[in-house]
Scaffold this motif. Structure first.
Motif, mmCIF file in Angstrom:
data_model
loop_
_atom_site.group_PDB
_atom_site.id
_atom_site.type_symbol
_atom_site.label_atom_id
_atom_site.label_comp_id
_atom_site.label_asym_id
_atom_site.label_seq_id
_atom_site.Cartn_x
_atom_site.Cartn_y
_atom_site.Cartn_z
ATOM 1 N N SER A 77 51.313 86.960 38.808
ATOM 2 C CA SER A 77 50.483 87.263 37.635
ATOM 3 C C SER A 77 51.327 87.327 36.371
ATOM 4 N N GLY A 78 52.431 88.043 36.450
ATOM 5 C CA GLY A 78 53.301 88.191 35.296
ATOM 6 C C GLY A 78 53.885 86.868 34.842
ATOM 7 N N LEU A 79 54.343 86.064 35.795
ATOM 8 C CA LEU A 79 54.918 84.766 35.437
ATOM 9 C C LEU A 79 53.867 83.821 34.864
ATOM 10 N N ALA A 80 52.663 83.854 35.428
ATOM 11 C CA ALA A 80 51.584 83.001 34.908
ATOM 12 C C ALA A 80 51.275 83.367 33.461
ATOM 13 N N LEU A 81 51.132 84.650 33.194
ATOM 14 C CA LEU A 81 50.844 85.089 31.824
ATOM 15 C C LEU A 81 52.031 84.833 30.907
ATOM 16 N N PHE A 82 53.205 85.144 31.392
ATOM 17 C CA PHE A 82 54.422 84.979 30.598
ATOM 18 C C PHE A 82 54.611 83.522 30.195
ATOM 19 N N TYR A 83 54.484 82.610 31.152
ATOM 20 C CA TYR A 83 54.700 81.185 30.879
ATOM 21 C C TYR A 83 53.602 80.609 29.984
ATOM 22 N N ALA A 84 52.363 80.757 30.415
ATOM 23 C CA ALA A 84 51.256 80.142 29.679
ATOM 24 C C ALA A 84 51.148 80.696 28.259
ATOM 25 N N CYS A 85 51.350 81.980 28.125
ATOM 26 C CA CYS A 85 51.145 82.583 26.809
ATOM 27 C C CYS A 85 52.360 82.448 25.905
ATOM 28 N N GLY B 288 28.210 74.622 30.038
ATOM 29 C CA GLY B 288 28.407 73.504 30.947
ATOM 30 C C GLY B 288 29.817 73.449 31.513
ATOM 31 N N ILE B 289 30.080 72.397 32.221
ATOM 32 C CA ILE B 289 31.357 72.243 32.933
ATOM 33 C C ILE B 289 32.438 71.740 31.971
ATOM 34 N N PRO B 290 33.577 72.453 31.908
ATOM 35 C CA PRO B 290 34.674 72.009 31.034
ATOM 36 C C PRO B 290 35.484 70.902 31.710
ATOM 37 N N ASN B 291 36.555 70.465 31.039
ATOM 38 C CA ASN B 291 37.359 69.392 31.629
ATOM 39 C C ASN B 291 38.107 69.872 32.868
ATOM 40 N N GLU B 292 38.614 68.925 33.615
ATOM 41 C CA GLU B 292 39.235 69.174 34.922
ATOM 42 C C GLU B 292 40.423 70.138 34.852
ATOM 43 N N ASN B 293 41.236 70.036 33.809
ATOM 44 C CA ASN B 293 42.395 70.922 33.683
ATOM 45 C C ASN B 293 41.977 72.381 33.523
ATOM 46 N N LEU B 294 40.902 72.608 32.796
ATOM 47 C CA LEU B 294 40.420 73.975 32.628
ATOM 48 C C LEU B 294 39.808 74.513 33.912
ATOM 49 N N ILE B 295 39.209 73.647 34.697
ATOM 50 C CA ILE B 295 38.658 74.085 35.984
ATOM 51 C C ILE B 295 39.794 74.521 36.906
ATOM 52 N N ARG B 296 40.883 73.745 36.936
ATOM 53 C CA ARG B 296 42.050 74.124 37.746
ATOM 54 C C ARG B 296 42.632 75.459 37.285
ATOM 55 N N ALA B 297 42.738 75.634 35.986
ATOM 56 C CA ALA B 297 43.245 76.900 35.443
ATOM 57 C C ALA B 297 42.320 78.050 35.828
ATOM 58 N N ALA B 298 41.017 77.820 35.761
ATOM 59 C CA ALA B 298 40.046 78.865 36.108
ATOM 60 C C ALA B 298 40.150 79.261 37.578
ATOM 61 N N ILE B 299 40.388 78.305 38.440
ATOM 62 C CA ILE B 299 40.539 78.619 39.867
ATOM 63 C C ILE B 299 41.765 79.494 40.086
ATOM 64 N N ALA B 300 42.886 79.124 39.474
ATOM 65 C CA ALA B 300 44.111 79.930 39.596
ATOM 66 C C ALA B 300 43.890 81.331 39.023
ATOM 67 N N GLU B 301 43.227 81.410 37.874
ATOM 68 C CA GLU B 301 42.951 82.709 37.264
ATOM 69 C C GLU B 301 41.999 83.535 38.130
ATOM 70 N N GLY B 302 41.050 82.882 38.762
ATOM 71 C CA GLY B 302 40.130 83.589 39.652
ATOM 72 C C GLY B 302 40.839 84.171 40.855
ATOM 73 N N VAL B 303 41.741 83.401 41.424
ATOM 74 C CA VAL B 303 42.523 83.896 42.568
ATOM 75 C C VAL B 303 43.372 85.083 42.132
ATOM 76 N N LEU B 304 44.048 84.957 40.988
ATOM 77 C CA LEU B 304 44.885 86.061 40.500
ATOM 78 C C LEU B 304 44.035 87.287 40.149
ATOM 79 N N ALA B 305 42.850 87.077 39.601
ATOM 80 C CA ALA B 305 41.956 88.206 39.304
ATOM 81 C C ALA B 305 41.590 88.935 40.592
#
Length: 138
Positions: free
Chosen positions: A12-20, A104-121
């Motif tokens: 979680s920390g690395l994901a937030l640290f890197y992306a942000c 509606g459905i966003p682009n594919e990259n955002l869907i992948r990010a949402a899945i990772a964020e959902g798992v981390l949540a």
């Protein structure tokens, strides 16, 4: 369970640290802007307000990543780390889910990010509940 919690906070920390940190350093590389910036008429050089917003939210989430990483080092800080990580990832997923139904459905990259964020949540919420149960028992 202690190692599992440390792994969850590390991811979680690395994901937030890197992306942000990337949002702070170079907002044009943010995944959510890729479709927007494909249009040559759109430029962050013109929309200073948008860059300011991206960096502001990026800084909040970057600090959340630091708080999550502090929970790895200090066990007495773990509850706070899980609260912050669960709020950030849970909030992002709530917003993305609402947008999915309304916009509606966003682009594919955002869907992948949402899945990772959902798992981390989910992992952070699970660990937070576990920490609260352990604190209640002791």
């Amino acid at each position: 369970m202690k190692i599992f919690k440390i792994i969850v906070l590390t991811l979680s920390g690395l994901a937030l640290f890197y992306a942000c940190s990337m949002r702070l350093i170079n907002p044009t590389e943010a995944v959510f802007l890729q479709t927007y910036l494909e249009n040559p008429e759109n430029s962050l050089d013109i929309y200073i307000d948008l860059v300011n917003e991206i960096r502001g939210v990026g800084a909040v989430m970057f600090l959340g990543g630091i708080i999550a990483l502090l929970g790895i080092i200090r066990s007495d800080f773990r509850l706070t780390s899980f609260v912050v990580a669960a709020i950030i990832f849970g909030g992002v997923i709530s917003g993305r889910s609402l947008s999915l139904f309304i916009d509606g459905i966003p682009n594919e990259n955002l869907i992948r990010a949402a899945i990772a964020e959902g798992v981390l949540a989910a992992l952070n919420i699970f660990c937070l509940v576990n920490v609260l149960i352990q604190d209640h028992k002791s």
